[in-house]
Design a protein around this motif. Structure first.
Motif, PDB file in Angstrom:
ATOM      1  N   ARG A 132       0.832  -1.214   0.000  1.00 28.68           N
ATOM      2  CA  ARG A 132       0.000   0.000   0.000  1.00 28.68           C
ATOM      3  C   ARG A 132       0.865   1.262   0.000  1.00 28.68           C
ATOM      4  NH1 ARG A 132      -3.087  -3.173  -1.563  1.00 28.68           N
ATOM      5  NH2 ARG A 132      -5.136  -3.689  -0.726  1.00 28.68           N
ATOM      6  N   HIS A 133       1.885   1.225  -0.811  1.00 28.15           N
ATOM      7  CA  HIS A 133       2.795   2.380  -0.910  1.00 28.15           C
ATOM      8  C   HIS A 133       2.072   3.535  -1.626  1.00 28.15           C
ATOM      9  CE1 HIS A 133       7.338   3.459  -1.477  1.00 28.15           C
ATOM     10  NE2 HIS A 133       6.630   4.547  -1.285  1.00 28.15           N
ATOM     11  N   LEU A 134       2.033   4.676  -0.963  1.00 30.08           N
ATOM     12  CA  LEU A 134       1.306   5.839  -1.487  1.00 30.08           C
ATOM     13  C   LEU A 134       2.256   7.002  -1.754  1.00 30.08           C
ATOM     14  CD1 LEU A 134      -1.489   5.891   1.272  1.00 30.08           C
ATOM     15  CD2 LEU A 134      -1.660   4.812  -0.984  1.00 30.08           C
ATOM     16  N   THR A 135       1.912   7.809  -2.726  1.00 29.50           N
ATOM     17  CA  THR A 135       2.580   9.091  -2.919  1.00 29.50           C
ATOM     18  C   THR A 135       1.522  10.148  -2.673  1.00 29.50           C
ATOM     19  OG1 THR A 135       3.923   8.110  -4.650  1.00 29.50           O
ATOM     20  CG2 THR A 135       3.926  10.509  -4.534  1.00 29.50           C
ATOM     21  N   GLY A 177       2.827   4.183   3.664  1.00 27.46           N
ATOM     22  CA  GLY A 177       2.682   2.758   3.378  1.00 27.46           C
ATOM     23  C   GLY A 177       2.361   2.031   4.664  1.00 27.46           C
ATOM     24  N   LEU A 178       1.982   0.765   4.542  1.00 26.16           N
ATOM     25  CA  LEU A 178       1.682  -0.017   5.740  1.00 26.16           C
ATOM     26  C   LEU A 178       2.965  -0.213   6.546  1.00 26.16           C
ATOM     27  CD1 LEU A 178      -0.798  -2.764   4.465  1.00 26.16           C
ATOM     28  CD2 LEU A 178      -1.290  -0.697   5.790  1.00 26.16           C
ATOM     29  N   ARG A 179       2.831  -0.143   7.866  1.00 22.69           N
ATOM     30  CA  ARG A 179       4.051  -0.227   8.665  1.00 22.69           C
ATOM     31  C   ARG A 179       4.210  -1.574   9.370  1.00 22.69           C
ATOM     32  NH1 ARG A 179       0.729   2.855  12.182  1.00 22.69           N
ATOM     33  NH2 ARG A 179       0.724   1.940  14.278  1.00 22.69           N
ATOM     34  N   ASN A 180       3.387  -2.569   8.970  1.00 22.84           N
ATOM     35  CA  ASN A 180       3.457  -3.878   9.645  1.00 22.84           C
ATOM     36  C   ASN A 180       4.854  -4.507   9.628  1.00 22.84           C
ATOM     37  OD1 ASN A 180       3.146  -4.123   6.920  1.00 22.84           O
ATOM     38  ND2 ASN A 180       1.710  -5.818   6.968  1.00 22.84           N
TER      39      ASN A 180
END
Ligand SMILES: [Zn+2]
Length: 297
Positions: free
Chosen positions: A99-102, A152-155
């Motif tokens: 879920r990497h976002l800009t 992004g998700l940090r899991n």
């Protein structure tokens, strides 16, 4: 927001082949843990990051290319979600993490954190389970001319676990210099981060903004922020061609991106520790700023 984001990803994966390719590439990416002292860093082999890792970010190269974050220049298939009236959230087609976002400002203006920390914290609050990052214009942002964040998700993110029990603003023997600033009050934490940046600017001098990478997340009513003061942009091994690596916020948080297979096979914890030491602020300057910040608590 999370539901809207999930729907955006679903639509964009169908409509935008470049994103689908990037997400597939990430699914195939190999990840290998290495140790720096008692901490783990995840080395991740992501071939599609080679463009960002080697991107020319000098003034002339930037001036010569059309800005790839301006809405007018985006691919026709790319769709974003508005966040307030100043920001738009997009799916990053070259993901390092799930879920990497800009997240870009609608207006084309220089990458500068001054005056924009509040929006970064707002994003962290709106995105539970995520972390938000800012890469300074001279230390990892591949668009230093257009203000943006990533998220992004940090899991998987090692730093959250590494610093869970840290009470101070620094973490001894962490193999990289980082200020850890936490707080429940929005304006109080903004003041504290701004003060850290001001002290760094005074210590390092000569730039509009001290070289810095920032990561932030919001959990249990508290913001947790990591400030990585930098000494330099790219390590020597990049310039000599020994290793094609160019660390920014995500790498410093413990997910170390390696685009080339030959580097992935041979890089070890000692190499990464040396790179972290080389690109973060030298120890004496870091100590000086840390002491001042501690005194103001
Ligand atoms: Zn732009």
């Amino acid at each position: 927001m999370i539901e809207k984001l999930e729907a955006l990803f679903e639509r964009q994966l169908r409509a935008w082949p470049l994103l689908a390719k990037g997400v597939e590439g990430l699914a195939r990416a190999e990840t290998r843990p290495v140790r720096i002292d008692r901490y783990e860093v995840l080395v991740r082999h992501i071939p599609h990051r080679v463009g960002s890792t080697t991107a020319a970010v000098d003034r002339e190269s930037i001036a010569r290319r059309p800005c790839f974050l301006c809405a007018a220049n985006l691919p026709a298939e790319e769709e974003g979600l508005p966040f307030g009236d100043d920001l738009t959230i997009y799916c990053n087609p070259f993901p390092i993490i799930d879920r990497h976002l800009t997240i870009t400002y609608c207006e084309h203006r220089d990458q500068r954190i001054a005056g924009n920390l509040g929006r970064m914290l707002d994003l962290a609050t709106a995105l539970p389970g995520y972390f938000v990052i800012y890469n300074g214009p001279e230390c990892g942002a591949s668009a230093p001319d257009h203000l943006h964040f990533q998220a992004g998700l940090r899991n998987l993110l090692p730093i959250e676990k590494d610093t869970q029990c840290a009470n101070g603003i620094t973490l001894p023997d962490y193999g990289r210099n980082v200020f850890i600033l936490r707080g429940r009050g929005r304006s109080a934490i903004i003041d504290r981060i701004e003060r850290a940046i001001e002290l760094l600017a005074a210590t390092t001098g000569g730039r509009a903004e001290p070289m810095i990478n920032i990561a932030a997340f919001h959990d249990k009513d508290e913001w947790v922020t990591y400030l990585f003061p930098r000494g330099k942009h790219r390590p020597n091994v990049f310039h000599t061609g020994e290793l094609t690596v160019s660390p920014a916020a995500i790498d410093l948080c413990g997910i170390f991106v390696v685009p080339l297979a030959r580097d992935f096979e041979r890089i070890n914890g000692a190499d990464i520790a040396a790179i972290f030491r080389e690109v973060t602020l030298p120890e004496d300057q870091f100590r000086e700023v840390a002491a001042k910040l501690e005194n103001e608590r």
